[in-house]
Motif scaffolding. Structure first.
Motif, short mmCIF file in Angstrom:
data_model
loop_
_atom_site.label_atom_id
_atom_site.label_comp_id
_atom_site.label_asym_id
_atom_site.label_seq_id
_atom_site.Cartn_x
_atom_site.Cartn_y
_atom_site.Cartn_z
N ASP A 16 0.82 -1.21 0.00
CA ASP A 16 0.00 0.00 0.00
C ASP A 16 0.85 1.27 0.00
OD1 ASP A 16 1.02 -0.23 2.52
OD2 ASP A 16 -0.91 -0.27 3.56
N GLU A 17 2.13 1.11 -0.36
CA GLU A 17 3.04 2.27 -0.40
C GLU A 17 3.47 2.55 -1.84
OE1 GLU A 17 5.62 2.20 3.59
OE2 GLU A 17 5.82 0.41 2.37
N LEU A 18 3.38 3.84 -2.18
CA LEU A 18 3.78 4.27 -3.51
C LEU A 18 5.18 4.87 -3.43
CD1 LEU A 18 2.35 4.40 -6.30
CD2 LEU A 18 1.53 6.68 -5.66
N VAL A 19 6.06 4.43 -4.32
CA VAL A 19 7.38 5.05 -4.45
C VAL A 19 7.38 5.80 -5.77
CG1 VAL A 19 9.88 4.69 -4.44
CG2 VAL A 19 8.39 3.08 -3.23
N VAL A 20 7.70 7.08 -5.70
CA VAL A 20 7.55 7.96 -6.86
C VAL A 20 8.88 8.61 -7.17
CG1 VAL A 20 6.32 9.96 -7.76
CG2 VAL A 20 5.17 8.42 -6.18
N MET A 21 9.19 8.70 -8.46
CA MET A 21 10.40 9.41 -8.90
C MET A 21 9.97 10.68 -9.61
SD MET A 21 13.48 8.02 -11.25
CE MET A 21 14.76 9.10 -11.86
N LEU A 29 6.00 7.23 -0.19
CA LEU A 29 4.79 7.79 0.42
C LEU A 29 4.15 6.73 1.30
CD1 LEU A 29 3.27 9.55 -2.71
CD2 LEU A 29 4.67 10.58 -0.93
N GLY A 30 3.65 7.17 2.45
CA GLY A 30 2.93 6.27 3.34
C GLY A 30 1.60 5.86 2.73
N PRO A 31 0.92 4.92 3.37
CA PRO A 31 -0.32 4.38 2.80
C PRO A 31 -1.39 5.45 2.54
CG PRO A 31 0.47 2.96 4.56
CD PRO A 31 1.35 4.17 4.57
N ILE A 32 -1.58 6.39 3.46
CA ILE A 32 -2.63 7.40 3.24
C ILE A 32 -2.24 8.36 2.13
CG2 ILE A 32 -3.90 9.31 4.32
CD1 ILE A 32 -3.83 7.75 6.94
N ALA A 33 -1.02 8.84 2.14
CA ALA A 33 -0.57 9.74 1.07
C ALA A 33 -0.64 9.02 -0.28
CB ALA A 33 0.84 10.22 1.35
N ALA A 47 -13.40 16.61 -1.44
CA ALA A 47 -14.46 15.77 -0.86
C ALA A 47 -14.38 14.35 -1.41
CB ALA A 47 -15.82 16.39 -1.13
N GLU A 48 -14.13 14.24 -2.71
CA GLU A 48 -14.02 12.91 -3.32
C GLU A 48 -12.81 12.15 -2.75
OE1 GLU A 48 -15.96 13.87 -7.72
OE2 GLU A 48 -13.83 14.26 -7.37
N ILE A 49 -11.72 12.87 -2.59
CA ILE A 49 -10.52 12.22 -2.04
C ILE A 49 -10.76 11.81 -0.59
CG2 ILE A 49 -8.10 12.60 -1.40
CD1 ILE A 49 -7.90 14.46 -3.87
N GLU A 50 -11.37 12.69 0.18
CA GLU A 50 -11.67 12.37 1.58
C GLU A 50 -12.56 11.14 1.67
OE1 GLU A 50 -11.37 16.55 4.06
OE2 GLU A 50 -13.21 16.13 2.92
N ALA A 51 -13.54 11.04 0.79
CA ALA A 51 -14.45 9.89 0.82
C ALA A 51 -13.67 8.59 0.60
CB ALA A 51 -15.54 10.07 -0.24
N VAL A 52 -12.75 8.61 -0.34
CA VAL A 52 -11.95 7.40 -0.63
C VAL A 52 -11.09 7.04 0.58
CG1 VAL A 52 -10.03 6.52 -2.02
CG2 VAL A 52 -11.90 7.76 -3.13
N ALA A 55 -13.17 5.81 3.56
CA ALA A 55 -13.71 4.47 3.32
C ALA A 55 -12.65 3.41 3.58
CB ALA A 55 -14.22 4.38 1.88
N GLU A 56 -11.40 3.76 3.29
CA GLU A 56 -10.34 2.75 3.42
C GLU A 56 -9.71 2.73 4.81
OE1 GLU A 56 -6.55 1.55 0.69
OE2 GLU A 56 -8.43 2.20 -0.22
#
Lengths: 82, 240
Positions: A16-21, A29-33, A47-52, A55-56
């Motif tokens: 659940d962690e994204l590594v970005v270049m 990035l941590g799971p929530i980010a 609001a859409e992002i908060e809902a996602v 929910a998780e």
């Protein structure tokens, strides 16, 4: 307020962690980010992002937590306002 | 070159044949220092405008490495790392910034395990390691370093075919005995990226790195002295 992801050189989702270049910088990035970034995609409202995220991960103790993280992701150039 | 007789030598660095043109009077010193790297293969890149002063050997060490890195940029993952190999060709790469102990590890533990490099370990996407048994840089960071050959230091010969077995993120912070702990791939990637040359030239660099990491051990090690790492390396590579 709507935000969207900016183009990156490369990325990989590991669990659940994204590594970005971004340019020559690599960021973990941590799971929530990570979830915020994925939810923003080509464009989403706060609001859409908060809902996602809620929910998780459930409601955070700090009601401004998602807004705050969106601000941080914008500051490092991984999100941009529309 | 100021008209003095010159000799052309070719050395293999990170799989790249690099031609160097040096004064004839210094040719034996260069041959000796680069004894593990001399090759008869046709050169793909040449270095001609070298400073032939006292620092010739140090300049050669730096410029040959940079030339080879530039040729391999985009096709190999090049880490700031010392490398040692087992007799079976399995390689441990000790990843650390410049001036933090890579050469010391190479010349200390390289007497027991095969010397791969004291500076740059290049890994192809399939895990093959490209050797760079250059002269070992000995001396303080920033100073004019001595460049003794691997042979003069009595370092063991690495096999011709090499594969990455482990990546070790080095932290020379005085821990005695050394403390080793595994690092998960997601956490390792940003740290390894910082110690990679020409990362942006690799196609899908994070994907490539993650694929390589799936097949190797990734550790963080806190330590004080290179010699203290022997049991760790023996555990990763087996007895030499």
């Amino acid at each position: 307020m709507r935000v969207r992801r900016t183009p990156v050189c490369d990325e990989i989702l590991l669990g659940d962690e994204l590594v970005v270049m971004l340019d020559s910088t690599v960021v973990l990035l941590g799971p929530i980010a990570s979830r915020i970034l994925l939810a923003a995609g080509q464009g989403a409202t706060l609001a859409e992002i908060e809902a996602v995220v809620y929910a998780e991960f459930g409601l955070p103790p700090d009601p401004e937590a998602v807004v705050s993280q969106v601000g941080e992701l914008t500051a490092v150039g991984l999100l941009e306002s529309l | 070159m100021s008209g003095e007789p010159a000799v052309s030598l070719t050395v293999r660095a990170l799989g790249v044949a690099v031609e160097v043109v040096v004064p004839a009077a210094r040719a034996d010193a260069v041959r000796s220092a680069w004894s593990r790297s001399l090759t008869a293969a046709p050169a793909v890149v040449g270095l001609r405008s070298l400073d032939h002063g006292e620092s010739l050997l140090q300049e050669l060490s730096t410029r040959v490495t940079l030339a080879a890195i530039e040729v391999q940029a985009g096709s190999a993952w090049m880490l700031h790392a010392a490398g040692l190999a087992s007799r079976a060709g399995e390689v441990v790469a000790f990843v650390a910034p410049s001036g933090t102990g890579k050469s010391t590890i190479a010349r200390t533990l390289g007497k027991r395990w095969g010397y791969v490099s004291d500076e740059t370990v290049a890994v192809r996407p399939d895990g093959e390691v490209l050797p760079h048994p250059k002269p070992v840089s000995v001396g303080p960071p920033g100073g004019n370093k001595a460049q003794p050959s691997a042979d003069s230091l009595g370092l063991a010969q690495a096999p011709a075919e090499l594969r990455l077995k482990a990546l070790v993120l080095m932290q020379r912070d005085g821990a005695t005995p050394p403390v080793a702990s595994p690092v998960r791939t997601a956490a390792a990637l940003p740290r390894l990226a910082e110690q990679t040359s020409y990362l942006g030239r690799l196609p899908r660099p994070l994907t490539l790195m993650a694929r390589v990491l799936e097949t190797v051990d990734v550790l963080e090690v806190h330590y004080a002295e290179a010699v203290d790492l022997e049991p760790l390396v023996a555990g990763l590579l087996g007895e030499a």
